[in-house]
Design a protein around this motif. Structure first.
Motif, PDB file in Angstrom:
ATOM      1  N   PHE A 826      34.636  26.515  34.437  1.00 37.62           N
ATOM      2  CA  PHE A 826      34.611  25.168  36.096  1.00 37.62           C
ATOM      3  C   PHE A 826      36.067  26.371  36.867  1.00 37.62           C
ATOM      4  O   PHE A 826      35.888  27.106  37.549  1.00 37.62           O
ATOM      5  CB  PHE A 826      34.446  24.749  35.942  1.00 37.62           C
ATOM      6  CG  PHE A 826      32.668  23.666  36.488  1.00 37.62           C
ATOM      7  CD1 PHE A 826      31.929  24.465  37.238  1.00 37.62           C
ATOM      8  CD2 PHE A 826      32.091  23.478  35.095  1.00 37.62           C
ATOM      9  CE1 PHE A 826      30.553  23.407  37.285  1.00 37.62           C
ATOM     10  CE2 PHE A 826      30.948  23.224  34.833  1.00 37.62           C
ATOM     11  CZ  PHE A 826      30.295  22.957  35.549  1.00 37.62           C
ATOM     12  N   TYR A 827      36.823  26.200  35.762  1.00 37.82           N
ATOM     13  CA  TYR A 827      38.558  26.678  36.313  1.00 37.82           C
ATOM     14  C   TYR A 827      38.665  28.085  36.631  1.00 37.82           C
ATOM     15  O   TYR A 827      39.436  28.240  37.481  1.00 37.82           O
ATOM     16  CB  TYR A 827      38.981  25.811  35.219  1.00 37.82           C
ATOM     17  CG  TYR A 827      40.205  25.702  35.458  1.00 37.82           C
ATOM     18  CD1 TYR A 827      41.653  25.097  36.642  1.00 37.82           C
ATOM     19  CD2 TYR A 827      41.712  26.463  35.013  1.00 37.82           C
ATOM     20  CE1 TYR A 827      42.502  25.239  36.992  1.00 37.82           C
ATOM     21  CE2 TYR A 827      43.351  26.965  35.755  1.00 37.82           C
ATOM     22  CZ  TYR A 827      43.340  26.070  36.362  1.00 37.82           C
ATOM     23  OH  TYR A 827      44.541  25.492  36.744  1.00 37.82           O
ATOM     24  N   TYR A 828      37.684  28.912  35.984  1.00 36.68           N
ATOM     25  CA  TYR A 828      38.060  29.878  36.094  1.00 36.68           C
ATOM     26  C   TYR A 828      37.428  30.542  37.080  1.00 36.68           C
ATOM     27  O   TYR A 828      37.948  31.726  37.647  1.00 36.68           O
ATOM     28  CB  TYR A 828      37.430  30.296  34.797  1.00 36.68           C
ATOM     29  CG  TYR A 828      39.265  30.602  33.513  1.00 36.68           C
ATOM     30  CD1 TYR A 828      40.338  29.948  34.141  1.00 36.68           C
ATOM     31  CD2 TYR A 828      38.665  30.429  31.976  1.00 36.68           C
ATOM     32  CE1 TYR A 828      41.138  29.949  33.145  1.00 36.68           C
ATOM     33  CE2 TYR A 828      39.321  30.531  31.312  1.00 36.68           C
ATOM     34  CZ  TYR A 828      40.607  30.333  31.641  1.00 36.68           C
ATOM     35  OH  TYR A 828      41.602  30.190  30.758  1.00 36.68           O
ATOM     36  N   LEU A 829      36.195  29.889  37.179  1.00 30.90           N
ATOM     37  CA  LEU A 829      34.927  30.170  38.029  1.00 30.90           C
ATOM     38  C   LEU A 829      35.771  30.174  39.233  1.00 30.90           C
ATOM     39  O   LEU A 829      36.017  30.954  40.554  1.00 30.90           O
ATOM     40  CB  LEU A 829      33.651  29.202  38.046  1.00 30.90           C
ATOM     41  CG  LEU A 829      32.832  29.475  39.580  1.00 30.90           C
ATOM     42  CD1 LEU A 829      32.523  30.700  39.625  1.00 30.90           C
ATOM     43  CD2 LEU A 829      32.043  28.885  39.571  1.00 30.90           C
ATOM     44  N   ALA A 830      36.745  28.888  39.516  1.00 33.48           N
ATOM     45  CA  ALA A 830      37.252  28.210  40.452  1.00 33.48           C
ATOM     46  C   ALA A 830      38.952  29.570  41.255  1.00 33.48           C
ATOM     47  O   ALA A 830      39.126  30.356  42.205  1.00 33.48           O
ATOM     48  CB  ALA A 830      38.205  26.696  40.549  1.00 33.48           C
ATOM     49  N   ARG A 831      39.591  29.928  39.969  1.00 34.36           N
ATOM     50  CA  ARG A 831      40.867  31.124  39.923  1.00 34.36           C
ATOM     51  C   ARG A 831      39.871  32.224  40.780  1.00 34.36           C
ATOM     52  O   ARG A 831      40.431  33.071  41.825  1.00 34.36           O
ATOM     53  CB  ARG A 831      40.665  30.965  38.932  1.00 34.36           C
ATOM     54  CG  ARG A 831      42.138  31.971  39.106  1.00 34.36           C
ATOM     55  CD  ARG A 831      42.234  32.839  37.816  1.00 34.36           C
ATOM     56  NE  ARG A 831      43.760  33.789  37.537  1.00 34.36           N
ATOM     57  CZ  ARG A 831      43.907  34.306  36.102  1.00 34.36           C
ATOM     58  NH1 ARG A 831      43.427  33.983  34.913  1.00 34.36           N
ATOM     59  NH2 ARG A 831      44.619  35.103  36.465  1.00 34.36           N
ATOM     60  N   SER A 832      38.339  32.517  39.943  1.00 33.71           N
ATOM     61  CA  SER A 832      37.602  33.839  40.417  1.00 33.71           C
ATOM     62  C   SER A 832      38.065  33.741  41.923  1.00 33.71           C
ATOM     63  O   SER A 832      38.131  34.823  42.794  1.00 33.71           O
ATOM     64  CB  SER A 832      36.741  34.260  39.864  1.00 33.71           C
ATOM     65  OG  SER A 832      36.963  34.806  38.492  1.00 33.71           O
ATOM     66  N   GLN A 833      36.678  32.339  42.461  1.00 35.87           N
ATOM     67  CA  GLN A 833      37.019  32.581  43.847  1.00 35.87           C
ATOM     68  C   GLN A 833      38.103  32.370  44.763  1.00 35.87           C
ATOM     69  O   GLN A 833      38.222  33.054  45.901  1.00 35.87           O
ATOM     70  CB  GLN A 833      36.035  30.979  44.143  1.00 35.87           C
ATOM     71  CG  GLN A 833      34.492  31.064  43.315  1.00 35.87           C
ATOM     72  CD  GLN A 833      33.527  29.862  43.276  1.00 35.87           C
ATOM     73  OE1 GLN A 833      34.649  28.947  43.237  1.00 35.87           O
ATOM     74  NE2 GLN A 833      32.186  30.126  43.530  1.00 35.87           N
ATOM     75  N   THR A 834      38.667  31.923  44.434  1.00 31.54           N
ATOM     76  CA  THR A 834      40.439  31.879  45.512  1.00 31.54           C
ATOM     77  C   THR A 834      40.228  33.360  45.263  1.00 31.54           C
ATOM     78  O   THR A 834      41.319  33.989  46.029  1.00 31.54           O
ATOM     79  CB  THR A 834      41.098  31.219  44.468  1.00 31.54           C
ATOM     80  OG1 THR A 834      40.997  29.552  44.388  1.00 31.54           O
ATOM     81  CG2 THR A 834      42.561  30.749  45.140  1.00 31.54           C
ATOM     82  N   GLN A 835      40.440  34.235  44.594  1.00 30.26           N
ATOM     83  CA  GLN A 835      40.976  35.698  43.580  1.00 30.26           C
ATOM     84  C   GLN A 835      40.174  36.397  45.349  1.00 30.26           C
ATOM     85  O   GLN A 835      40.654  37.218  45.694  1.00 30.26           O
ATOM     86  CB  GLN A 835      41.247  36.591  42.513  1.00 30.26           C
ATOM     87  CG  GLN A 835      42.106  35.373  41.639  1.00 30.26           C
ATOM     88  CD  GLN A 835      43.739  36.017  41.936  1.00 30.26           C
ATOM     89  OE1 GLN A 835      43.727  36.580  42.939  1.00 30.26           O
ATOM     90  NE2 GLN A 835      44.438  35.225  41.373  1.00 30.26           N
ATOM     91  N   LEU A 836      38.930  36.302  45.063  1.00 28.59           N
ATOM     92  CA  LEU A 836      38.574  36.982  46.544  1.00 28.59           C
ATOM     93  C   LEU A 836      38.429  36.540  47.644  1.00 28.59           C
ATOM     94  O   LEU A 836      37.888  37.038  49.029  1.00 28.59           O
ATOM     95  CB  LEU A 836      36.685  36.455  45.931  1.00 28.59           C
ATOM     96  CG  LEU A 836      36.633  37.333  44.425  1.00 28.59           C
ATOM     97  CD1 LEU A 836      35.294  36.980  43.798  1.00 28.59           C
ATOM     98  CD2 LEU A 836      36.025  39.215  44.679  1.00 28.59           C
ATOM     99  N   GLY A 837      39.243  35.384  47.693  1.00 21.07           N
ATOM    100  CA  GLY A 837      39.198  34.460  48.818  1.00 21.07           C
ATOM    101  C   GLY A 837      38.407  33.422  49.810  1.00 21.07           C
ATOM    102  O   GLY A 837      38.042  33.312  50.825  1.00 21.07           O
TER     103      GLY A 837
END
Length: 908
Positions: A826-837
């Motif tokens: 979940f934490y890395y999913l949130a990181r990916s979504q943050t990187q994608l804006g």
């Protein structure tokens, strides 16, 4: 009730225990007690569901006379609006009056439950201000009807008035009304000071005859409390010296409302509806009632309340807010916003009547009363019968005796011939073969026996399948899961106020941050005198979008800007902190009212959904219980039939397999062989065995290859555990070459390649593992590799795939078996979504319940996902709010989220 004849009346001295007599000598038998008070108890009446009986503990003689008068005055209009005495109860024919009969009133609450927001929202969830106006008008109509019959109520107060969800009202304690008959007045002895007019304050009620004008005051107070949310018209802030008790305020006409209240040294309490929020004509009625003795009569109240009900309009923001149409703004929105309390529920789309009185305690008690499904006792002694051998088995057994005799004769003949025709060494070998052959012939394994054994095997398999299904139903997994789900919904319902509070607090936190950002945005970098920051550095900051104090972020972010460094970043942050100390939060414009309304509406929708689920909970459990028990009951005959088939097959096999002792054949063979040796011995060479078949060799080779692949997999796993990833890659590659269908080898190979930073190859192996078997680890490995490759869209898809295995898994993952890697997904999913804006957009979607496909299964995981997103966008307090939600639901995931907050949750 039954009539007693004249003869039987003379014989009765005292009534039967638990029964009394009416004025017409009809027997009234008491049933269950449904209420008790200071004067007496109220009972059901057997065989009379529409009436109840009030029986006094120790009735005074005058009370009996009064009841006789009241029952004589009874009329349909009085019966329909009050608990009017239908008839008196006596303890014997012509005896003392001990009580009376009255109409049974059900589905009603005391009218004061409409005063408090808490009790009103619980017991009358659909009630709006319009509903309160209707109730007030109906109370005035009831009082008018009593007065038309020449009576005085005396003790007018909300505890003596019942109201239904249809706004119908009923008056109670009719036996305390003041009534005059035959030149005698039966007074009302009771009364509450807060509903007593000024001229009767401190007077002993038993010593005074009351008038209908006195009722007008109590009626005005009751109406005022309904329209003004339970506030008493004389209860406010006293501006003079000392205390102002309510009785004194009434006696001194200190009405606490209106523009001239301060002239009476009173001020209305905060958070109360202003008097000018109602029509001027209604204001005049209240002023007459509380400032003069020329009080309005019930008819005047009815006219003005009906006019107000027709002059209402609905609030644009809140569907449950109705107010006087001449007002510019909705007063209820302002009161709720300032006091932070809910006064009225939203009226959800559709039929409002579906929101009935929700009694959680009673509903949960009904749910708990549903017993766990039980397996009906199987009476095998009655279902199973001792089988008799079949006709085919009997015939087979009888024919086998002839076969044994033939085998005995043949063995004797062969034993004699062998030594006569074959040399001695070979003769002994042939003797052994002949013995084995004779034994096999005697025992035999004919198709008939094989058919019986096959029939027994099929019956056993059928019995095993049915037994497994029966045992599976007996475990009640689905029933237990539904019960647990209802328990979780109950806990959520009990914590709705806490959820609402957390959501509103989160709004306030965000509002404070928005105001702070707005304040800091006024201070431009270019115009500020910042220690250590030259104009050249300011130009660099401006080129990177840092234009005002609001744009100054963490040291880590500032350090990434060329020429800034740690020291200049520190100076910039100190400048920002100095400005923050000058910031003053404005609570008036803290949270937009529309945002509060949105939270209230979402909580209301959740409340209604939970009420619907819990209301049907016991019915659903009973239905599941019935279905489970029916399945078990229906499986019993099939299970009994399968067991009967097993018993029949075993009985047939027992009979058909019955044999004469084979040692007789061996004895005959040996004896005749010895005889043959005595006559003529001989010698012959021994035979040699034949070759092994090719299919067996192929099967063995296949087994050896799979064994080799397993050994290589184990070797690779041990090497990975020791950190020898280069060697483990070699072992895993050889394992998948030998057995390409090993998903575990592909998965571990992908992880080892990831550790060697060979990310593209790692992705390929993870994809192959997923093709063979969809599970958490290959998706997770793939996501890690894509993160290192900075391919954030692919990483997001991979981590979504890892989450998908929680809901449609090959290997189920429960909260109890949760591991740190599941949290990190979940934490890395949130990181990916943050990187994608996409983080803020996804946060909005997760906060909105409507987008969730399965809110029941996603309820626990959604706060974890939200918390991770908040950490990546720098909203630590919002992440903590999600932690509180998880903690409130007693989820183990609360601990997981807190670990992330402590490790990664420093304010951005």
């Amino acid at each position: 009730m039954s009539r007693i004849s004249g003869a039987s009346q003379a014989e009765i001295i005292r009534p039967i225990h638990g029964s009394f007599l009416t004025s017409k000598s009809e027997i009234v038998r008491l049933g269950r007690r449904i209420g008790i008070g200071a004067e007496g108890a109220v009972h059901e009446i057997r065989d009379q569901g529409n009436l109840v009986a009030k029986v006094y503990h120790e009735p005074p003689p005058e009370k009996g006379e009064k009841l006789v008068v009241l029952s004589r005055l009874g009329a349909d209009r009085l019966f329909n609006l009050s608990a009017w005495p239908v008839d008196v109860l006596r303890d014997a024919p012509g005896g003392s009056v001990v009580g009376f009969l009255m109409k049974r009133i059900s589905g009603a609450e005391e009218v004061h439950t409409l005063h408090s927001p808490r009790s009103r929202l619980q017991k009358f969830p659909e009630a709006s201000w319009a509903f309160l106006i209707y109730v007030a008008a109906n109370i005035a109509r009831a009082v008018a009807t009593i007065h038309e019959h020449g009576l005085v109520i005396g003790d007018v107060n909300p505890k003596n008035i019942l109201v239904t969800r249809k706004a119908t009202v009923y008056l109670l304690d009719v036996d305390s009304f003041q009534v005059s008959a035959d030149g005698k007045t039966y007074r009302c002895d009771g009364g509450f000071p807060e509903y007593t007019p000024p001229e009767l304050q401190g007077v002993a009620f038993r010593d005074v005859d009351r008038a209908q004008e006195h009722d007008y005051f109590g009626l005005a107070v009751v109406i005022f409390q309904l329209l003004f949310m339970g506030r008493h018209p004389f209860s406010g802030r006293y501006l003079g010296a000392g205390e102002m008790p309510l009785e004194r305020a009434i006696r001194e006409f200190r009405f606490a409302y209106g523009v001239d209240a301060e002239a009476r040294e009173m001020r209305q309490p905060p958070g109360a509806l202003a008097l000018d929020s109602i029509p001027a004509a209604l204001v005049d009625l209240f002023r007459r009632a509380f400032l003069t003795t020329d009080r309005p009569q019930p008819g005047e109240w009815i006219e003005q309340l009906d006019a107000l009900a027709k002059a209402l309009k609905k609030c644009d923001l809140h569907s449950g807010h109705y107010y006087y149409r001449e007002l510019r703004d909705c007063p209820w929105c302002g009161i709720e916003s300032r006091a932070r309390v809910r006064l009225f529920n939203f009226l959800l789309p559709g039929d409002d009547s579906r929101r009935g009185h929700f009694r959680l305690d009673e509903i949960w008690k009904d749910i708990e009363s549903v017993e766990t499904p039980r397996a009906p006792l199987i009476q095998w002694d009655k279902l199973l019968k001792a089988p008799a051998p079949s006709a085919e088995a009997k015939a087979f057994a009888e024919g086998w005796d002839s076969r044994f005799t033939l085998a005995l004769v043949l063995s004797g003949f062969v034993g004699l011939v062998i030594p006569l025709l074959v040399p001695l060494p070979l003769a002994i070998a042939l003797l052994i073969l002949a013995g084995l052959g004779a034994d096999a012939f005697a025992k035999g394994n004919p198709p008939f026996l094989e058919n019986i054994r096959e029939r027994r095997r099929q019956a056993r398999e059928k019995s095993r399948r049915i037994q497994e299904q029966y045992d599976s139903e007996s475990e009640n997994e689905h029933w237990d899961a539904k019960r647990s789900e209802l328990r979780h919904q109950k806990e959520t319902y009990e914590n709705l106020a806490r959820i609402r509070q957390l959501r509103l607090q989160q709004l306030e936190v965000e509002a404070r941050k928005d105001q702070l950002d707005e304040f800091l945005d006024q201070f431009g970098i270019n115009d500020a005198d910042i220690y250590g920051i030259s104009n050249t550095i300011k130009t660099v900051l401006l080129s990177h979008g840092v234009e005002t104090a609001a744009d100054v972020g963490e040291v880590k972010e500032l350090k990434q800007i060329p020429s800034i460094g740690r020291l200049r970043a520190k100076w910039l942050l100190e400048w920002r902190r100095d400005l923050e100390q000058k910031f003053v939060f404005d609570p008036v414009r803290s949270v937009p009212h529309e945002a509060r309304i949105r939270i209230e509406r979402e909580v209301d929708e959740l409340r209604f959904r939970l009420e619907t689920e819990l209301s049907g909970g016991s019915r659903h459990l009973r239905q599941m219980k019935q279905e489970i028990e029916n399945i078990k009951r229906n499986l019993q005959p099939a299970l009994a039939q399968a067991r009967q088939e097993i018993a029949q097959a075993e009985k047939d096999l027992e009979v058909a397999s019955k044999r004469n002792p084979t040692r007789l054949i061996m004895i005959a063979l040996i004896v005749t062989f010895i005889i043959g040796l005595l006559i003529r011995p001989s010698n012959v060479p021994a035979p040699t065995p034949g070759p092994v078949s090719g299919s067996e060799s192929e099967a063995r080779a296949k087994w050896e290859s799979k064994k080799k692949a397993s050994e290589l997999y184990i070797e690779g796993a041990l090497l990975s555990k020791e950190g020898k990833f280069e060697d483990s890659v070699v072992a895993f590659r050889e394992a998948v070459r030998i057995d390409p269908m090993r998903d575990d080898a592909h998965r571990e190979l992908g992880y080892a390649l990831y550790r060697l930073k060979r990310y593209e190859e790692s992705v390929v192996q993870s994809e192959k593992a997923i093709e063979l078997r969809r599970s958490f680890m290959p998706y997770y490995n793939m996501g890690l590799a894509y993160m290192e490759l900075k391919r954030w869209d692919k990483a997001q898809t991979a981590f979504y795939g890892a989450q998908g295995t929680f809901f449609y898994p090959t290997d189920p993952i429960s909260i109890d078996s949760w591991e740190e890697r599941h949290t990190l997904a979940f934490y890395y999913l949130a990181r990916s979504q943050t990187q994608l804006g996409n983080a803020e957009q996804i946060i909005d979607m997760l906060e909105d319940n409507r987008w969730v496909i399965d809110p029941k299964s996603f309820w626990v995981l959604r706060p974890l996902h939200l918390g991770c997103l908040y950490l990546w966008v720098g909203k630590r307090e919002s992440a903590i709010a999600q932690y509180e939600i998880l903690k409130m639901n007693k989820s183990k995931l609360a601990e997981e989220l807190m670990k992330l907050i402590k490790k990664h949750g420093k304010p951005a």
